[in-house]
Motif scaffolding. Sequence first.
Motif, PDB file in Angstrom:
ATOM      1  N   SER A 197       0.916  -1.252   0.018  1.00 52.97           N
ATOM      2  CA  SER A 197      -0.084  -0.109  -0.123  1.00 52.97           C
ATOM      3  C   SER A 197       0.711   1.177   0.091  1.00 52.97           C
ATOM      4  CB  SER A 197      -0.755  -0.037   1.280  1.00 52.97           C
ATOM      5  OG  SER A 197      -0.050   0.295   2.461  1.00 52.97           O
ATOM      6  N   CYS A 198       0.321   2.256  -0.352  1.00 54.99           N
ATOM      7  CA  CYS A 198       1.042   3.540  -0.203  1.00 54.99           C
ATOM      8  C   CYS A 198       1.578   3.774   0.887  1.00 54.99           C
ATOM      9  CB  CYS A 198       0.325   4.715  -0.751  1.00 54.99           C
ATOM     10  SG  CYS A 198      -0.752   4.750  -2.175  1.00 54.99           S
ATOM     11  N   ALA A 199       0.817   3.602   2.153  1.00 56.45           N
ATOM     12  CA  ALA A 199       1.113   3.776   3.596  1.00 56.45           C
ATOM     13  C   ALA A 199       2.388   3.198   3.857  1.00 56.45           C
ATOM     14  CB  ALA A 199      -0.269   3.769   4.420  1.00 56.45           C
ATOM     15  N   ILE A 200       2.355   1.794   3.460  1.00 58.31           N
ATOM     16  CA  ILE A 200       3.421   0.941   4.089  1.00 58.31           C
ATOM     17  C   ILE A 200       4.772   1.784   3.716  1.00 58.31           C
ATOM     18  CG2 ILE A 200       4.698  -1.114   3.424  1.00 58.31           C
ATOM     19  CD1 ILE A 200       2.275  -2.534   3.352  1.00 58.31           C
ATOM     20  N   CYS A 201       4.754   2.326   2.617  1.00 57.53           N
ATOM     21  CA  CYS A 201       6.458   3.056   2.320  1.00 57.53           C
ATOM     22  C   CYS A 201       6.227   4.392   2.998  1.00 57.53           C
ATOM     23  CB  CYS A 201       6.396   3.110   0.867  1.00 57.53           C
ATOM     24  SG  CYS A 201       7.157   1.400   0.234  1.00 57.53           S
ATOM     25  N   HIS A 202       5.107   5.124   2.769  1.00 58.72           N
ATOM     26  CA  HIS A 202       5.391   6.468   2.936  1.00 58.72           C
ATOM     27  C   HIS A 202       4.817   6.823   4.471  1.00 58.72           C
ATOM     28  CE1 HIS A 202       6.815   7.693  -0.916  1.00 58.72           C
ATOM     29  NE2 HIS A 202       5.806   7.044  -1.442  1.00 58.72           N
ATOM     30  N   VAL A 203       4.250   5.814   5.168  1.00 55.36           N
ATOM     31  CA  VAL A 203       4.091   6.031   6.666  1.00 55.36           C
ATOM     32  C   VAL A 203       4.932   5.223   7.302  1.00 55.36           C
ATOM     33  CG1 VAL A 203       2.275   5.992   8.534  1.00 55.36           C
ATOM     34  CG2 VAL A 203       1.441   6.653   6.120  1.00 55.36           C
ATOM     35  N   GLY A 244       3.273   6.644 -11.094  1.00 52.48           N
ATOM     36  CA  GLY A 244       4.443   6.034 -11.002  1.00 52.48           C
ATOM     37  C   GLY A 244       4.733   4.909 -10.044  1.00 52.48           C
ATOM     38  N   CYS A 245       4.376   5.425  -8.728  1.00 52.55           N
ATOM     39  CA  CYS A 245       4.458   4.566  -7.491  1.00 52.55           C
ATOM     40  C   CYS A 245       3.237   3.502  -7.661  1.00 52.55           C
ATOM     41  CB  CYS A 245       4.104   5.326  -6.301  1.00 52.55           C
ATOM     42  SG  CYS A 245       5.539   6.177  -5.680  1.00 52.55           S
ATOM     43  N   LEU A 246       2.368   3.456  -8.474  1.00 50.62           N
ATOM     44  CA  LEU A 246       1.428   2.349  -8.579  1.00 50.62           C
ATOM     45  C   LEU A 246       2.006   1.557  -9.567  1.00 50.62           C
ATOM     46  CD1 LEU A 246      -1.894   4.330  -8.869  1.00 50.62           C
ATOM     47  CD2 LEU A 246      -1.397   2.428  -7.158  1.00 50.62           C
TER      48      LEU A 246
HETATM   49  C1  HEC Z   1       7.593   0.474  -2.271  1.00 52.23           C
HETATM   50  C2  HEC Z   1       7.540   1.703  -1.632  1.00 52.23           C
HETATM   51  C3  HEC Z   1       6.732   2.695  -2.234  1.00 52.23           C
HETATM   52  C4  HEC Z   1       5.309   2.396  -2.518  1.00 52.23           C
HETATM   53  C5  HEC Z   1       4.608   1.299  -1.987  1.00 52.23           C
HETATM   54  C6  HEC Z   1       4.779   3.802  -2.796  1.00 52.23           C
HETATM   55  N1  HEC Z   1       5.594   4.740  -2.980  1.00 52.23           N
HETATM   56 FE1  HEC Z   1       5.665   6.577  -3.368  1.00 52.23          FE
HETATM   57  N2  HEC Z   1       7.798   6.867  -3.581  1.00 52.23           N
HETATM   58  C7  HEC Z   1       8.606   5.775  -3.022  1.00 52.23           C
HETATM   59  C8  HEC Z   1       9.856   6.319  -3.550  1.00 52.23           C
HETATM   60  C9  HEC Z   1      11.182   5.530  -3.416  1.00 52.23           C
HETATM   61  C10 HEC Z   1       9.647   7.570  -3.788  1.00 52.23           C
HETATM   62  C11 HEC Z   1      10.775   8.465  -4.276  1.00 52.23           C
HETATM   63  C12 HEC Z   1      11.597   8.953  -3.095  1.00 52.23           C
HETATM   64  C13 HEC Z   1      10.564   9.685  -2.285  1.00 52.23           C
HETATM   65  O1  HEC Z   1      10.270  10.888  -2.185  1.00 52.23           O
HETATM   66  O2  HEC Z   1      10.180   9.013  -1.403  1.00 52.23           O
HETATM   67  C14 HEC Z   1       8.192   7.906  -3.844  1.00 52.23           C
HETATM   68  C15 HEC Z   1       7.911   9.362  -4.138  1.00 52.23           C
HETATM   69  C16 HEC Z   1       6.595   9.499  -4.080  1.00 52.23           C
HETATM   70  C17 HEC Z   1       5.969  10.770  -4.102  1.00 52.23           C
HETATM   71  C18 HEC Z   1       6.746  12.276  -4.199  1.00 52.23           C
HETATM   72  C19 HEC Z   1       7.217  12.762  -3.073  1.00 52.23           C
HETATM   73  C20 HEC Z   1       7.893  14.175  -3.315  1.00 52.23           C
HETATM   74  O3  HEC Z   1       8.317  14.753  -2.343  1.00 52.23           O
HETATM   75  O4  HEC Z   1       7.917  14.525  -4.536  1.00 52.23           O
HETATM   76  C21 HEC Z   1       4.712  10.627  -3.851  1.00 52.23           C
HETATM   77  C22 HEC Z   1       3.615  11.812  -3.832  1.00 52.23           C
HETATM   78  C23 HEC Z   1       4.373   9.309  -3.821  1.00 52.23           C
HETATM   79  N3  HEC Z   1       5.595   8.829  -3.852  1.00 52.23           N
HETATM   80  C24 HEC Z   1       3.002   8.878  -3.641  1.00 52.23           C
HETATM   81  C25 HEC Z   1       2.491   7.533  -3.568  1.00 52.23           C
HETATM   82  C26 HEC Z   1       1.423   7.002  -3.443  1.00 52.23           C
HETATM   83  C27 HEC Z   1      -0.101   7.961  -3.601  1.00 52.23           C
HETATM   84  C28 HEC Z   1       1.518   5.619  -3.344  1.00 52.23           C
HETATM   85  C29 HEC Z   1       0.389   4.876  -3.535  1.00 52.23           C
HETATM   86  C30 HEC Z   1      -0.568   4.661  -4.590  1.00 52.23           C
HETATM   87  C31 HEC Z   1       2.853   5.425  -3.194  1.00 52.23           C
HETATM   88  N4  HEC Z   1       3.564   6.492  -3.321  1.00 52.23           N
HETATM   89  C32 HEC Z   1       3.386   4.038  -3.029  1.00 52.23           C
HETATM   90  C33 HEC Z   1       8.161   4.794  -2.806  1.00 52.23           C
HETATM   91  C34 HEC Z   1       6.791   4.057  -2.690  1.00 52.23           C
END
Ligand code: HEC
Length: 284
Positions: A197-203, A244-246
């Motif tokens: 999920s998004c939250a696993i990484c970003h939370v 991109g993250c999806l």
């Molecule tokens: C496997 C881990 C992972 C998951 C799951 C993930 N992301 Fe990310 N995301 C990253 C990474 C690595 C980056 C690039 C570096 C950073 O800013 O964290 C990023 C970057 C971002 C950014 C840009 C941050 C910035 O400061 O510009 C956003 C917004 C974001 N993600 C939203 C999401 C959303 C919404 C989801 C779910 C749909 C999601 N992410 C799922 C790893 C993940």
Amino acid sequence: MYKKISILLKTLVLPAAVMLVTGTLGVGTWAQAATQSGNKIEKLTPSMSYAEYQKRYEKYYGDFTAQMAEEGNPAEFLLDDGKDLANKVVGSKGKSCASCHGKDALQLKGAATTFPKYNAELKGIMTFPLQINTCREKQMGAKPLKYESYDQLALTMYIKSLSNGMPIKVSIDGPARPFYEKGQVAYYKRQGQLNFSCAICHVQYAGYKARSNLISNNKHHADHWPCYRLKWGKTGSLQRRFRGCLKNMRAKKPPFQSEELRNMELYLTYLNNGDLIQVPGMRM
Ligand code: HEC
Ligand code: HEC
């Protein structure tokens, strides 16, 4: 040194390109969390305080951020073109944005702070790029600008830049509430072949490394779009970043400005209430 974590999903064959988190987190904990489904939100706690996260962020990106600032942001070029577009007459009604919103559309100063927001006609969430296209179609008799096209990004960036330095203050009251909740569920929902999920990484794992990136805390995620990304070699929108993250999650990518992405944008932007708008942003 960063404490390493492990994401050892039984069925998971991690392509080297996707992630490199390896190490010590118990498989048990992970599997437990992974069994939850439906619209329930998996309770996740950040693995570190925001202060600790910031320390790691500065340590990791320190020199690089300074270097980027020194070289300047290539997205700045779009601002002038965006301003020209705001004054340009297009469409069957013979109007420009300036016809209704003042010279250089300056009356829209501050407008971006309340977006995304509920819109009764749409019966859903209106984002800034969608509002601009709606005005073009309904008020000007002009064609909507293709999402992620140069003109759409330039106009959105220019109008948004009129709110630079102002705090985000998005409302989730009244009719916006159910959309906010859907956005939250989507943010916490495990999806895609990797079951993230998004939250696993970003939370939960904000502050840890994935590939060559430090995963960011979702504070400040919504305050700097459109943003220039070195990886893209181009400016893009927040929804492009979502997609991109999806894609990295091997999950379905809803189209630009689809209901799913607009709800998610509301959820994330609400979390950033109080953060100051600063466009264009610049990131790796
Ligand atoms: C496997 C881990 C992972 C998951 C799951 C993930 N992301 Fe990310 N995301 C990253 C990474 C690595 C980056 C690039 C570096 C950073 O800013 O964290 C990023 C970057 C971002 C950014 C840009 C941050 C910035 O400061 O510009 C956003 C917004 C974001 N993600 C939203 C999401 C959303 C919404 C989801 C779910 C749909 C999601 N992410 C799922 C790893 C993940
Ligand atoms: C004929 C008049 C007219 C023109 C031309 C026009 N708009 Fe609008 N715009 C409106 C009206 C009326 C509203 C508020 C009602 C609504 O939501 O439609 C609005 C709302 C907005 C908002 C949201 C303001 C807020 O605080 O909620 C933005 C942003 C905006 N317009 C941008 C633009 C841009 C950019 C253009 C040029 C591409 C443009 N508009 C062209 C009439 C116009």
